[in-house]
Design a protein around this motif. Structure first.
Motif, mmCIF file in Angstrom:
data_model
loop_
_atom_site.group_PDB
_atom_site.id
_atom_site.type_symbol
_atom_site.label_atom_id
_atom_site.label_comp_id
_atom_site.label_asym_id
_atom_site.label_seq_id
_atom_site.Cartn_x
_atom_site.Cartn_y
_atom_site.Cartn_z
ATOM 1 N N ASP A 230 0.829 -1.209 0.000
ATOM 2 C CA ASP A 230 0.000 0.000 0.000
ATOM 3 C C ASP A 230 0.862 1.257 0.000
ATOM 4 O O ASP A 230 0.570 2.233 -0.698
ATOM 5 C CB ASP A 230 -0.930 0.011 1.214
ATOM 6 C CG ASP A 230 -2.078 -0.968 1.084
ATOM 7 O OD1 ASP A 230 -2.313 -1.461 -0.039
ATOM 8 O OD2 ASP A 230 -2.714 -1.278 2.111
ATOM 9 N N HIS A 234 1.398 4.082 -3.224
ATOM 10 C CA HIS A 234 1.198 5.525 -3.049
ATOM 11 C C HIS A 234 2.430 6.309 -3.509
ATOM 12 O O HIS A 234 2.312 7.326 -4.195
ATOM 13 C CB HIS A 234 0.921 5.829 -1.576
ATOM 14 C CG HIS A 234 0.706 7.267 -1.271
ATOM 15 N ND1 HIS A 234 -0.495 7.903 -1.511
ATOM 16 C CD2 HIS A 234 1.537 8.210 -0.762
ATOM 17 C CE1 HIS A 234 -0.401 9.171 -1.147
ATOM 18 N NE2 HIS A 234 0.836 9.381 -0.688
ATOM 19 N N GLU A 293 -2.199 14.291 6.383
ATOM 20 C CA GLU A 293 -2.804 14.245 5.059
ATOM 21 C C GLU A 293 -1.779 14.473 3.957
ATOM 22 O O GLU A 293 -1.947 14.020 2.829
ATOM 23 C CB GLU A 293 -3.900 15.311 4.946
ATOM 24 C CG GLU A 293 -5.069 15.106 5.881
ATOM 25 C CD GLU A 293 -6.070 16.252 5.831
ATOM 26 O OE1 GLU A 293 -5.929 17.124 4.943
ATOM 27 O OE2 GLU A 293 -6.978 16.283 6.679
ATOM 28 N N SER A 301 -4.274 6.929 4.447
ATOM 29 C CA SER A 301 -5.195 5.779 4.403
ATOM 30 C C SER A 301 -4.628 4.547 5.102
ATOM 31 O O SER A 301 -5.383 3.686 5.556
ATOM 32 C CB SER A 301 -5.539 5.437 2.947
ATOM 33 O OG SER A 301 -4.375 5.154 2.205
ATOM 34 N N TRP A 304 -5.392 5.029 8.757
ATOM 35 C CA TRP A 304 -6.854 5.003 8.885
ATOM 36 C C TRP A 304 -7.380 3.567 8.821
ATOM 37 O O TRP A 304 -8.261 3.185 9.597
ATOM 38 C CB TRP A 304 -7.497 5.870 7.817
ATOM 39 C CG TRP A 304 -8.978 5.938 7.917
ATOM 40 C CD1 TRP A 304 -9.893 5.443 7.051
ATOM 41 C CD2 TRP A 304 -9.754 6.554 8.974
ATOM 42 N NE1 TRP A 304 -11.176 5.696 7.480
ATOM 43 C CE2 TRP A 304 -11.119 6.374 8.655
ATOM 44 C CE3 TRP A 304 -9.408 7.232 10.147
ATOM 45 C CZ2 TRP A 304 -12.136 6.853 9.473
ATOM 46 C CZ3 TRP A 304 -10.437 7.703 10.956
ATOM 47 C CH2 TRP A 304 -11.774 7.516 10.621
ATOM 48 N N ALA A 305 -6.835 2.759 7.908
ATOM 49 C CA ALA A 305 -7.256 1.355 7.803
ATOM 50 C C ALA A 305 -6.925 0.593 9.084
ATOM 51 O O ALA A 305 -7.728 -0.215 9.572
ATOM 52 C CB ALA A 305 -6.586 0.696 6.600
#
Length: 376
Positions: A230, A234, A293, A301, A304-305
């Motif tokens: 992941d 990104h 952010e 993310s 957050w996951a």
């Protein structure tokens, strides 16, 4: 990564995408029926050539980034634990990121140049160590790494963290309670706090999720990745509309993950990832996630996951401790939340977390925060 390296990598990525876009352009300009056959033939050839060149450019960018630090090799030794601060104070262990070293713990202290801080050596006893891939005790944010020792939070890193924790436990004595006030809240010796950044945060998750016997009772995790794939997806997918193209993201993610696993022999692409075990950590362990952010190394993310899966797991329990939190920063770069303009919020939320779970805190910082507001 220096500015020159970053610029070079971005140029190669954009060149690769340009070739891919040129390759598909003939299909978007097909005219009448008589032209379609010819254009299709030309387009198919251009598509093949453009896709090959574009893919090669993207992969070469990834290889350059991963290989540029290659040179130094060695075998991991003892954790080489370094402790500083008040030996009777609150024990904290610091877990550094990839390319970092043990001395980065100093940046979180109330040193002379500090505007904000979360470690106070007068009341904290801080343990810090090098992961096997760190090249020096005197590195920097740009320090080189030992590619043959990089495991990205997996076995090699977990073993080193486990060894460091064992050595730290020995240095602070038996787990019986030892109370010291020092003008702050009471300090309980048996409650070790862990602070990890990026790879260091991911390693903490992996170890705690697979070895629940560790002495850590709370964790502050800044910018962890949910999985290596992941994070790489990104990094290597260009900004803008391209990040919204699922097929492109998937292709780039697979390619970059393959390159990483080839360059880092200690890393198993099919092995343990933090998202696999975040719900296996003992529910009594309080966790504060911090992520920005604007993080271009590891996306928001990811944290957050991890937060969402942990929260869902706790909610499924009969006695939900409700002890997971999420601080979302706006402007900070990767792993620099305390330094990049949002340090006061970072500092205050961490001290509120300390207060909530019985760690020494500064009242003037902690009282600015309602911690429940950080449980979205």
């Amino acid at each position: 990564m220096c500015i020159r390296d970053s610029t070079r990598r971005n140029i190669v990525k954009r060149a690769g995408l340009l070739f891919i876009l040129i390759a598909i352009s003939p299909y978007t300009h097909a005219g009448n029926e008589t032209n379609k056959t010819t254009i299709w033939s030309i387009g198919s050839k251009l598509t093949f050539a453009g896709a090959c060149i574009g893919t090669a450019a993207l992969i070469s960018s990834m290889v350059y980034y991963f290989a540029k630090n290659r040179a130094i090799t060695s075998q991991p030794t003892a954790a080489d634990l370094t402790c500083f601060g008040n030996e009777e104070g609150q024990p904290i262990i610091y877990s550094h990121g990839l390319g970092g070293y043990f001395g980065h713990a100093y940046h979180y202290t109330n040193h002379e140049q500090a505007t904000h801080y979360i470690f106070d050596p007068s009341i904290h006893y801080i343990a810090t160590f090098n992961y096997p891939d760190s090249t020096s005790k005197y590195g920097s944010y740009e320090s080189k790494i030992k590619n043959d020792q990089v495991s990205l939070g997996q076995k090699n890193d977990m073993n080193q963290l486990r060894l460091a924790l064992h050595q730290f436990q020995k240095s602070i004595g038996s787990p019986q309670e030892k109370i010291v006030t020092r003008g702050f809240s009471p300090i309980t010796k048996k409650k070790i706090l862990a602070f990890g950044v990026s790879r260091g945060a991911a390693t903490l998750i992996n170890l705690m999720g697979t070895h629940p016997d560790q002495p850590i009772k709370a964790m502050i995790l800044e910018a962890p990745f949910s999985s290596v794939k992941d994070a790489l997806t990104h990094v290597y997918t260009p900004k803008g509309i391209m990040r919204a193209v699922p097929l492109l993201r998937t292709a780039i993610g697979k390619a970059s993950h393959t390159v990483a696993s080839g360059l880092f022999p200690q890393y198993d692409p099919n092995g343990l990832q933090p998202i696999d075990v975040i719900d296996k950590i003992d529910p009594s362990v309080a966790i504060l996630f911090i992520h920005s952010e604007k993080d271009e190394t590891c996306p928001l993310s990811c944290s957050w996951a991890l937060y969402q899966k942990r929260k869902k797991y706790l909610a499924s329990l009969t006695n939900n401790p409700n002890n997971v939190y999420f601080l979302q920063l706006k402007e900070s770069k990767h792993g620099r939340g305390l330094c990049d303009g949002e340090g006061k919020l970072f500092q205050d939320v961490v001290h509120a977390f300390y207060k909530k779970y019985g760690y020494p805190y500064d009242e003037t910082f902690a009282n600015n925060i309602n911690l429940e507001e950080y449980q979205p």
